[in-house]
Design a protein around this motif. Structure first.
Motif, PDB file in Angstrom:
ATOM      1  N   GLU A  26       0.831  -1.191   0.000  1.00  0.00           N
ATOM      2  CA  GLU A  26       0.000   0.000   0.000  1.00  0.00           C
ATOM      3  C   GLU A  26       0.869   1.245   0.000  1.00  0.00           C
ATOM      4  O   GLU A  26       1.673   1.449   0.895  1.00  0.00           O
ATOM      5  CB  GLU A  26      -0.868   0.016   1.266  1.00  0.00           C
ATOM      6  N   THR A  27       0.695   2.060  -1.015  1.00  0.00           N
ATOM      7  CA  THR A  27       1.365   3.350  -1.078  1.00  0.00           C
ATOM      8  C   THR A  27       0.301   4.408  -1.331  1.00  0.00           C
ATOM      9  O   THR A  27      -0.419   4.343  -2.317  1.00  0.00           O
ATOM     10  CB  THR A  27       2.419   3.374  -2.194  1.00  0.00           C
ATOM     11  N   PHE A  28       0.199   5.338  -0.404  1.00  0.00           N
ATOM     12  CA  PHE A  28      -0.773   6.418  -0.474  1.00  0.00           C
ATOM     13  C   PHE A  28      -0.105   7.705  -0.921  1.00  0.00           C
ATOM     14  O   PHE A  28       1.013   8.002  -0.499  1.00  0.00           O
ATOM     15  CB  PHE A  28      -1.330   6.739   0.928  1.00  0.00           C
ATOM     16  N   GLY A  29      -0.810   8.495  -1.689  1.00  0.00           N
ATOM     17  CA  GLY A  29      -0.449   9.885  -1.886  1.00  0.00           C
ATOM     18  C   GLY A  29      -1.283  10.683  -0.903  1.00  0.00           C
ATOM     19  O   GLY A  29      -2.497  10.485  -0.813  1.00  0.00           O
ATOM     20  N   VAL A  30      -0.657  11.545  -0.119  1.00  0.00           N
ATOM     21  CA  VAL A  30      -1.364  12.310   0.907  1.00  0.00           C
ATOM     22  C   VAL A  30      -1.164  13.792   0.645  1.00  0.00           C
ATOM     23  O   VAL A  30      -0.041  14.246   0.407  1.00  0.00           O
ATOM     24  CB  VAL A  30      -0.847  11.956   2.324  1.00  0.00           C
ATOM     25  N   SER A  31      -2.263  14.544   0.661  1.00  0.00           N
ATOM     26  CA  SER A  31      -2.213  15.990   0.492  1.00  0.00           C
ATOM     27  C   SER A  31      -2.974  16.633   1.647  1.00  0.00           C
ATOM     28  O   SER A  31      -4.144  16.308   1.877  1.00  0.00           O
ATOM     29  CB  SER A  31      -2.849  16.389  -0.843  1.00  0.00           C
ATOM     30  N   MET A  32      -2.308  17.524   2.381  1.00  0.00           N
ATOM     31  CA  MET A  32      -2.927  18.211   3.510  1.00  0.00           C
ATOM     32  C   MET A  32      -2.669  19.695   3.370  1.00  0.00           C
ATOM     33  O   MET A  32      -1.573  20.093   2.980  1.00  0.00           O
ATOM     34  CB  MET A  32      -2.332  17.719   4.827  1.00  0.00           C
ATOM     35  N   CYS A  66      -7.927  17.256   3.604  1.00  0.00           N
ATOM     36  CA  CYS A  66      -6.946  16.182   3.475  1.00  0.00           C
ATOM     37  C   CYS A  66      -7.429  15.183   2.434  1.00  0.00           C
ATOM     38  O   CYS A  66      -8.579  14.754   2.471  1.00  0.00           O
ATOM     39  CB  CYS A  66      -6.768  15.469   4.810  1.00  0.00           C
ATOM     40  N   PHE A  67      -6.548  14.850   1.501  1.00  0.00           N
ATOM     41  CA  PHE A  67      -6.863  13.869   0.469  1.00  0.00           C
ATOM     42  C   PHE A  67      -5.864  12.728   0.546  1.00  0.00           C
ATOM     43  O   PHE A  67      -4.666  12.955   0.715  1.00  0.00           O
ATOM     44  CB  PHE A  67      -6.783  14.488  -0.932  1.00  0.00           C
ATOM     45  N   TYR A  68      -6.364  11.511   0.414  1.00  0.00           N
ATOM     46  CA  TYR A  68      -5.526  10.323   0.374  1.00  0.00           C
ATOM     47  C   TYR A  68      -5.883   9.591  -0.911  1.00  0.00           C
ATOM     48  O   TYR A  68      -7.038   9.256  -1.130  1.00  0.00           O
ATOM     49  CB  TYR A  68      -5.795   9.409   1.573  1.00  0.00           C
ATOM     50  N   GLY A  69      -4.906   9.357  -1.768  1.00  0.00           N
ATOM     51  CA  GLY A  69      -5.195   8.731  -3.045  1.00  0.00           C
ATOM     52  C   GLY A  69      -4.284   7.561  -3.326  1.00  0.00           C
ATOM     53  O   GLY A  69      -3.170   7.480  -2.822  1.00  0.00           O
ATOM     54  N   MET A  70      -4.796   6.643  -4.150  1.00  0.00           N
ATOM     55  CA  MET A  70      -3.991   5.493  -4.565  1.00  0.00           C
ATOM     56  C   MET A  70      -4.528   4.942  -5.875  1.00  0.00           C
ATOM     57  O   MET A  70      -5.685   5.152  -6.220  1.00  0.00           O
ATOM     58  CB  MET A  70      -3.965   4.412  -3.492  1.00  0.00           C
TER      59      MET A  70
END
Length: 164
Positions: A92-98, A104-108
């Motif tokens: 699992e690798t998340f892209g996180v934007s805060m 807050c966005f978490y994408g994969m």
């Protein structure tokens, strides 16, 4: 299975109380301003900080800072290494934007689910993955936000912030 999806990207969004001061502290915590950015994070507190040894479980999260501004936002990639049930292989690798407004966005990108690689991913399998993404993203964020923010989330969710 009647409905299947191809090339699935998932984005989870949530609001967490932030401000410029919390973003500055978050950037410092993950080492955004350092020459070597990122590293491994854990939500474990060292009970013997004056001692010479620290033992951690292998359930650490690797953080790589992608982009940031000191007082406004941070974007990073987090590779999760949580323990899974026997027989379950999960990368699992998340892209996180805060950002300072609290968004807050978490994408994969889903590359494989069960025996399906990239395409023909069933909605049944996807529903299970969504729950896992929600739990893991909350765990990542809890390890990088401040105690004040965790207390505010606990207040808003009436003591059940883990299941937000």
């Amino acid at each position: 299975e009647i409905i299947t999806l191809n090339s699935v990207s998932m984005i989870v969004a949530e609001y967490i109380p932030f401000g410029a001061n919390q973003i500055v502290q978050l950037n410092n915590n993950v080492g955004s301003t350092e020459r070597v950015q990122g590293g491994y994070i854990s939500n474990v507190i060292d009970g013997d900080s004056s001692g010479t040894a620290l033992e951690l479980s292998p359930e650490l999260t690797s953080v790589e800072v992608l982009d940031y501004t000191q007082t406004n936002h941070i974007n990073f990639e987090a590779e999760i290494r949580f323990r899974e049930d026997p027989g379950v292989v999960q990368v699992e690798t998340f892209g996180v934007s805060m950002n300072a407004e609290g968004t807050c966005f978490y994408g994969m990108q889903l590359e494989a689910v069960m025996n399906r690689i990239k395409d023909n991913i069933s909605l049944d399998h996807l529903s299970r993955i969504i729950v896992d993404i929600q739990q893991d993203s909350s765990s990542i964020v809890d390890s990088v936000i401040s105690q004040y923010q965790r207390d505010l989330l606990d207040l808003v969710f009436i003591g059940d912030a883990q299941n937000r």
